[in-house]
Motif scaffolding. Structure first.
Motif, PDB file in Angstrom:
ATOM      1  N   ARG A 122     -28.400  -8.953 -16.410  1.00  0.00           N
ATOM      2  CA  ARG A 122     -29.300  -9.596 -17.361  1.00  0.00           C
ATOM      3  C   ARG A 122     -28.485 -10.195 -18.506  1.00  0.00           C
ATOM      4  O   ARG A 122     -27.628  -9.544 -19.079  1.00  0.00           O
ATOM      5  CB  ARG A 122     -30.312  -8.586 -17.894  1.00  0.00           C
ATOM      6  N   ASP A 123     -28.818 -11.447 -18.825  1.00  0.00           N
ATOM      7  CA  ASP A 123     -28.080 -12.150 -19.873  1.00  0.00           C
ATOM      8  C   ASP A 123     -28.225 -11.433 -21.210  1.00  0.00           C
ATOM      9  O   ASP A 123     -29.298 -10.983 -21.582  1.00  0.00           O
ATOM     10  CB  ASP A 123     -28.611 -13.578 -19.989  1.00  0.00           C
ATOM     11  N   ARG A 124     -27.103 -11.323 -21.929  1.00  0.00           N
ATOM     12  CA  ARG A 124     -27.058 -10.703 -23.267  1.00  0.00           C
ATOM     13  C   ARG A 124     -27.468  -9.236 -23.241  1.00  0.00           C
ATOM     14  O   ARG A 124     -27.859  -8.681 -24.254  1.00  0.00           O
ATOM     15  CB  ARG A 124     -27.930 -11.492 -24.255  1.00  0.00           C
ATOM     16  N   GLN A 125     -27.378  -8.599 -22.077  1.00  0.00           N
ATOM     17  CA  GLN A 125     -27.643  -7.166 -22.034  1.00  0.00           C
ATOM     18  C   GLN A 125     -26.657  -6.444 -21.126  1.00  0.00           C
ATOM     19  O   GLN A 125     -26.076  -5.451 -21.519  1.00  0.00           O
ATOM     20  CB  GLN A 125     -29.072  -6.886 -21.577  1.00  0.00           C
ATOM     21  N   THR A 126     -26.431  -6.959 -19.906  1.00  0.00           N
ATOM     22  CA  THR A 126     -25.490  -6.316 -18.997  1.00  0.00           C
ATOM     23  C   THR A 126     -24.066  -6.691 -19.384  1.00  0.00           C
ATOM     24  O   THR A 126     -23.714  -7.879 -19.381  1.00  0.00           O
ATOM     25  CB  THR A 126     -25.763  -6.738 -17.547  1.00  0.00           C
ATOM     26  N   GLU A 551     -32.655  -3.988 -28.714  1.00  0.00           N
ATOM     27  CA  GLU A 551     -32.485  -5.419 -28.936  1.00  0.00           C
ATOM     28  C   GLU A 551     -31.058  -5.758 -29.334  1.00  0.00           C
ATOM     29  O   GLU A 551     -30.529  -6.807 -28.981  1.00  0.00           O
ATOM     30  CB  GLU A 551     -33.462  -5.891 -30.005  1.00  0.00           C
ATOM     31  N   LYS A 552     -30.396  -4.855 -30.032  1.00  0.00           N
ATOM     32  CA  LYS A 552     -29.039  -5.103 -30.512  1.00  0.00           C
ATOM     33  C   LYS A 552     -27.962  -4.573 -29.581  1.00  0.00           C
ATOM     34  O   LYS A 552     -26.959  -5.224 -29.318  1.00  0.00           O
ATOM     35  CB  LYS A 552     -28.869  -4.450 -31.895  1.00  0.00           C
ATOM     36  N   LEU A 553     -28.151  -3.357 -29.095  1.00  0.00           N
ATOM     37  CA  LEU A 553     -27.082  -2.652 -28.394  1.00  0.00           C
ATOM     38  C   LEU A 553     -27.555  -2.185 -27.026  1.00  0.00           C
ATOM     39  O   LEU A 553     -28.657  -1.654 -26.883  1.00  0.00           O
ATOM     40  CB  LEU A 553     -26.623  -1.445 -29.214  1.00  0.00           C
ATOM     41  N   VAL A 595     -20.429  -1.641 -22.677  1.00  0.00           N
ATOM     42  CA  VAL A 595     -21.236  -1.754 -23.893  1.00  0.00           C
ATOM     43  C   VAL A 595     -21.373  -3.231 -24.248  1.00  0.00           C
ATOM     44  O   VAL A 595     -20.396  -3.993 -24.190  1.00  0.00           O
ATOM     45  CB  VAL A 595     -20.593  -1.002 -25.080  1.00  0.00           C
ATOM     46  N   ASN A 596     -22.611  -3.638 -24.591  1.00  0.00           N
ATOM     47  CA  ASN A 596     -22.862  -4.989 -25.082  1.00  0.00           C
ATOM     48  C   ASN A 596     -23.525  -4.899 -26.454  1.00  0.00           C
ATOM     49  O   ASN A 596     -24.456  -4.107 -26.661  1.00  0.00           O
ATOM     50  CB  ASN A 596     -23.786  -5.756 -24.137  1.00  0.00           C
ATOM     51  N   TYR A 597     -23.066  -5.731 -27.402  1.00  0.00           N
ATOM     52  CA  TYR A 597     -23.645  -5.741 -28.743  1.00  0.00           C
ATOM     53  C   TYR A 597     -24.052  -7.163 -29.092  1.00  0.00           C
ATOM     54  O   TYR A 597     -23.221  -8.081 -29.077  1.00  0.00           O
ATOM     55  CB  TYR A 597     -22.643  -5.219 -29.770  1.00  0.00           C
ATOM     56  N   ASN A 598     -25.342  -7.365 -29.393  1.00  0.00           N
ATOM     57  CA  ASN A 598     -25.848  -8.653 -29.838  1.00  0.00           C
ATOM     58  C   ASN A 598     -25.717  -8.724 -31.356  1.00  0.00           C
ATOM     59  O   ASN A 598     -26.495  -8.109 -32.093  1.00  0.00           O
ATOM     60  CB  ASN A 598     -27.310  -8.823 -29.425  1.00  0.00           C
ATOM     61  N   ILE A 599     -24.726  -9.458 -31.807  1.00  0.00           N
ATOM     62  CA  ILE A 599     -24.462  -9.563 -33.245  1.00  0.00           C
ATOM     63  C   ILE A 599     -25.668 -10.169 -33.949  1.00  0.00           C
ATOM     64  O   ILE A 599     -26.106  -9.687 -34.995  1.00  0.00           O
ATOM     65  CB  ILE A 599     -23.197 -10.396 -33.491  1.00  0.00           C
ATOM     66  N   ASN A 604     -22.896 -12.490 -29.029  1.00  0.00           N
ATOM     67  CA  ASN A 604     -22.806 -11.142 -28.467  1.00  0.00           C
ATOM     68  C   ASN A 604     -21.387 -10.880 -27.975  1.00  0.00           C
ATOM     69  O   ASN A 604     -20.635 -11.813 -27.638  1.00  0.00           O
ATOM     70  CB  ASN A 604     -23.807 -10.934 -27.326  1.00  0.00           C
ATOM     71  N   VAL A 605     -21.009  -9.626 -27.928  1.00  0.00           N
ATOM     72  CA  VAL A 605     -19.711  -9.206 -27.408  1.00  0.00           C
ATOM     73  C   VAL A 605     -19.943  -8.043 -26.454  1.00  0.00           C
ATOM     74  O   VAL A 605     -20.929  -7.309 -26.571  1.00  0.00           O
ATOM     75  CB  VAL A 605     -18.744  -8.774 -28.534  1.00  0.00           C
ATOM     76  N   PHE A 606     -19.035  -7.887 -25.481  1.00  0.00           N
ATOM     77  CA  PHE A 606     -19.155  -6.766 -24.556  1.00  0.00           C
ATOM     78  C   PHE A 606     -17.776  -6.291 -24.124  1.00  0.00           C
ATOM     79  O   PHE A 606     -16.774  -7.004 -24.245  1.00  0.00           O
ATOM     80  CB  PHE A 606     -19.997  -7.139 -23.329  1.00  0.00           C
ATOM     81  N   VAL A 607     -17.742  -5.094 -23.589  1.00  0.00           N
ATOM     82  CA  VAL A 607     -16.535  -4.524 -23.020  1.00  0.00           C
ATOM     83  C   VAL A 607     -16.943  -3.588 -21.899  1.00  0.00           C
ATOM     84  O   VAL A 607     -18.001  -2.942 -21.966  1.00  0.00           O
ATOM     85  CB  VAL A 607     -15.697  -3.776 -24.097  1.00  0.00           C
TER      86      VAL A 607
END
Length: 877
Positions: A122-126, A551-553, A595-599, A604-607
């Protein structure tokens, strides 16, 4: 003065009209469902009137309406129009956010079953690197290309047509070949269980039935303990269509290509039933000389949704095919005889017969069941089966081929074979200089594969969820050779030592290479030649995942444990009662976390990171083509790390990913470049790392740009050892060192840049183009290359860089509601670029040896295709 009066009169009439008919205003926001961001310039109309407006740069709109209630129609070119009801309150109404889906036969328009086992990101979540190709793009751009090629504009994907036969394409993901990329159809694993390989000739119809293809690069988000070293490719097919419809299509292309396809779905009835079917046929002469092929595609699906709790779907699909193949040639030969050269054919009884080819039929069936146990709990299960029948076609003789095997034109001389064969059954003393007879044989690969995947998901609360499940597989394979054509003989004395049938047994039965007939062949053991070694593989794995999402993390932790048993049977090298090898059992596991974080709404950033301990394949488990277990047997170890950044705005979206994958204790096996032997490398370690950037821009209505770049550094780390076998599976060399440290991994471009655009300049009429540039492409290597037998090797041969331009033209004419006529023209390699797509050998330039674009002409290479084209007419209803 009269003009002024006219202006005043017009203004008064307009004011009166507005006052009389305007009752209030409707506001809202229109967004792209796939990007999650505003769509500027979308059309917003009141149904049944001419009142309308368009969205601003942020996707917002304000629309005057004359009725207290009604329906708003929202549309945008390239997206599915949507209707939203409104009711005024105090003269205003806000209909909120209207999400438009891209105009395609895709997942959102279909009742998807098996959703619990289809791991779509899922975009901006996975938190993974992902790219999705949707049904509309597949339908328009695939043309007469094959499945790997529809993914060539995806970061870190490299594709090649191989030898050029239908279905012989291949792809690499982040430098890893297909056996180390996991392919799934509706959650069902389809990589070969014995070697992980993919043969696209078995899946010619997959593009006709695909709703979407999602590429998850790296370790991916799949919960299964599968071989996703380079990535995971999820193919989601049509299942239960929510409404009635279908299409009819015919396509023509270069080299007499013809394809006809028809699809129809009843839609979901009031009683919850849905039926759909697709039938197709294709044929063509092939791009290279005498590389003819033909095949069919069938797809049958039956769905049942009795209530909100349960949904079921059964489908069966297959693509029986036969296609010719050609040999491997040196660059010198291809420069002399032409890039399309093929010597694997000749005339037999006045007809052209190819001595090399492939035929196969691999139907798959699966039953999906989704059970919504409660608002928080659901269970998804898929039962599946696959039955593969077919093999490769080639010559078999008593000695090595001589010059008189080929006539003066360079084609295979069947008369040379028919003449000595005319006396009938060949028996007696085995003297190579007397025994020049040939037959056509097939190397058969049959299997029966059954499996189940089940996943239980439970939402603990609004942010926490977990799932657990299992994956079980049972596989039986048969490997042997049998006669296709005796070429005038009454039978064949194979001159091989069979411990159970002796060395003088004679086979008298020949078998058709028609893939439909091959589906029902049963070959007795006394009609098998050269070798006869079945295998049994049993696999069982359990997996689990814990997920947190706000919504954020969002974050996940998952793991899987599996056990796999392998057993080999050999009816040639062992006397009756001793055919079985010992049963080899190995345990594997994987752990992954991300982990994904929607700034904010735009950034967004993920690792993510993970580790696999993967059981070796069957082909690497037993030595010397016997039941001897490899004493160096160990699990392969894969460790991956990935980080990424994403940006979304109303007109622009971009992703940046960095990755590193280490692959240790790898075993590699395959065929020698001469075609007369095999090899096995042990103790191989690779390190793949790189950066990927991709973007999408929609600067104006009807105009879209896409682009990407991939920069990789894929190298071997440390040295390995090698074992070489001849064509009769005898050991030629064993334990020799293989000096690989620092050598570049071959067969995939380590630098790629691509840019493309699409513009709809008239309603329904659009043009698109895509340019790809490849560099840092290195040759593959084999033990026969000798360069890696000494510590001072010169590394991998670098192949010339090249660029390809593809273009297309589409006319989509709306005949009437839900009826469209779509005309599509594709041209690939518009500039007719001549390029080397891959080199099978790694021979450096030596003094006195001719070169081509800086590489030795002694290398065996595959040229890519020149300019090709196709034109299709599709009627959708």
């Amino acid at each position: 003065m009269k003009t002024i009066y006219n202006w005043i009169f017009t203004a008064v009439i307009a004011l009166i009209t507005t006052t009389a008919f305007s009752q209030g205003t409707v506001t809202g926001t229109v967004v792209d469902a796939s990007l999650g961001e505003p769509l500027p310039g979308a059309n917003v109309m009141v149904r049944g009137s001419s009142s309308g407006t368009s969205t601003d740069f942020d996707g917002n709109f304000t629309l005057d309406v004359s009725q207290d209630s009604g329906t708003i129609m929202v549309s945008y070119i390239g997206f599915i129009a949507k209707e939203v009801s409104y009711t005024l309150s105090g003269g205003t109404a806000n209909i909120g956010t209207v999400s438009l889906q891209p105009d395609a036969e895709e997942l959102e328009g279909v009742v998807v079953v098996g959703s619990g086992v289809i791991d779509l990101a899922r975009d901006r979540q996975t938190p993974i690197a992902v790219s999705t190709v949707k049904a509309e793009e597949i339908a328009l751009k695939s043309g007469n290309q094959e499945f790997p090629e529809i993914l060539k504009s995806t970061p870190s994907i490299y594709t090649s047509k191989g030898g050029g036969g239908f279905g012989d394409s291949r792809m690499q993901t982040r430098g890893f070949d297909q056996s180390n990329t996991a392919f799934l159809i509706n959650g069902q694993p389809i990589n070969g269980m014995e070697d992980g390989r993919m043969y696209w000739s078995n899946w010619q119809g997959v593009m006709d039935v695909a709703n979407a293809v999602q590429v998850q690069r790296g370790l991916g988000s799949s919960k299964l303990a599968i071989s996703s070293v380079g990535g995971t490719i999820n193919i989601v097919t049509k299942t239960i269509d929510s409404k009635e419809g279908g299409f009819l299509q015919t396509m023509v292309g270069n080299d007499n290509y013809l394809k006809t396809t028809g699809y129809y779905s009843t839609g979901l009835s009031e009683k919850g039933w849905s039926f759909s079917t697709l039938l197709g046929h294709w044929q063509g002469d092939g791009y290279n000389h005498h590389m003819e092929g033909n095949g069919q595609t069938y797809f049958i699906s039956a769905g049942y949704v009795p209530n909100d709790k349960h949904s079921f779907n059964f489908l069966i699909t297959g693509a029986p095919q036969r296609h010719n193949q050609r040999n491997r040639y040196t660059l010198a030969t291809l420069l002399e005889k032409g890039a399309k050269y093929n010597d694997q054919w000749g005339y037999l009884n006045g007809e052209i017969v190819n001595t090399s080819g492939n035929y196969y039929h691999k139907p798959i069936a699966n039953l999906n069941w989704d059970w919504n146990i409660s608002d928080r709990a659901e269970l998804s299960t898929v039962l599946y089966a696959s039955w593969g029948r077919g093999g490769s076609i080639g010559l078999r003789n008593y000695g090595s081929q001589r010059e008189d095997n080929f006539d003066l034109t360079g084609q295979y001389n069947y008369n040379r074979s028919i003449t000595p064969n005319a006396d009938g059954l060949i028996v007696g003393e085995r003297r190579a200089d007397d025994r020049r007879a040939d037959i056509l044989r097939s190397s058969v690969n049959e299997h029966s594969w059954y499996g189940v995947v089940s996943n239980f998901n439970y939402e603990i609360n609004d942010v926490f969820s977990f799932n657990v499940g299992f994956d079980g597989r049972s596989y039986h394979g048969e490997h042997y050779r049998r006669v296709v054509d005796f070429l005038g003989l009454d039978g064949w004395d194979d001159d091989t030592n069979n411990e159970q049938l002796g060395s003088d047994y004679v086979v008298t039965e020949s078998y058709s290479v028609n893939p439909w007939k091959a589906t029902f062949h049963d070959t007795p053991r006394d009609q098998r030649i050269a070798y006869d070694n079945p295998e049994d593989i049993r696999y069982f794995g359990g997996f689990g995942q814990f997920e947190y999402a706000t919504e954020k993390l969002s974050a996940f932790v998952q793991g899987a444990v599996s056990t796999q048993s392998n057993q080999r049977f050999d009816y040639f090298n062992y006397v009756e009662g001793n055919e079985k090898s010992e049963k080899v059992t190995n345990t594997g596991f994987n752990v992954k976390a991300g982990v994904n974080y929607n700034i904010n709404n735009q950034h967004n950033v993920f690792v993510n990171a993970g580790h696999y301990s993967r059981q070796p394949y069957q082909d690497n488990m037993f030595l010397n083509f016997r039941n001897d277990v490899n004493p160096l047997l160990t699990n392969e170890k894969i460790t991956g790390f990935e980080a990424g950044y994403g940006f979304r705005s109303s007109v622009f979206a971009a992703n940046v990913n960095v990755y590193q994958t280490t692959w240790d204790d790898r075993v590699v096996s395959g065929s020698l470049s001469t075609g007369e032997g095999f090899y096995q490398f042990q103790g191989v370690k690779q390190v793949h790392q790189g950066i990927e950037v991709d973007f999408t821009a929609r600067p104006a209505q009807g105009l879209q740009f896409k682009g990407f770049t991939s920069i990789g550094q894929w190298e071997y780390d440390g040295n390995a050892s090698q074992t070489v076998y001849d064509d009769n599976q005898n050991v030629v060399a064993e334990g020799d060192p293989l000096y690989l440290d620092g050598v570049k991994v071959g067969d995939g471009a380590q630098f790629t840049i691509g840019v493309g655009g699409q513009y709809e300049f008239l309603r329904g009429l659009s043009v698109d183009a895509n340019y790809l540039h490849y560099d840092n492409l290195y040759a593959g290597f084999l033990p026969t290359d000798a360069e890696f037998s000494t510590p001072d090797n010169r590394g991998s041969v670098k192949l010339p860089s090249y660029g390809l331009l593809d273009a297309g033209l589409t006319f989509d004419w709306k005949v009437k509601d839900n009826h469209n006529l779509v005309l599509r023209f594709n041209m690939n390699n518009v500039l007719d670029e001549t390029y080397i797509a891959e080199s099978l050998t790694n021979r450096h330039v030596e003094e006195g040896v001719e070169t081509y674009k800086g590489i030795s002409v002694e290398n065996q290479v595959y040229f890519g295709f020149g300019r090709t084209w196709n034109f299709s007419i599709r009627y959708k209803f």
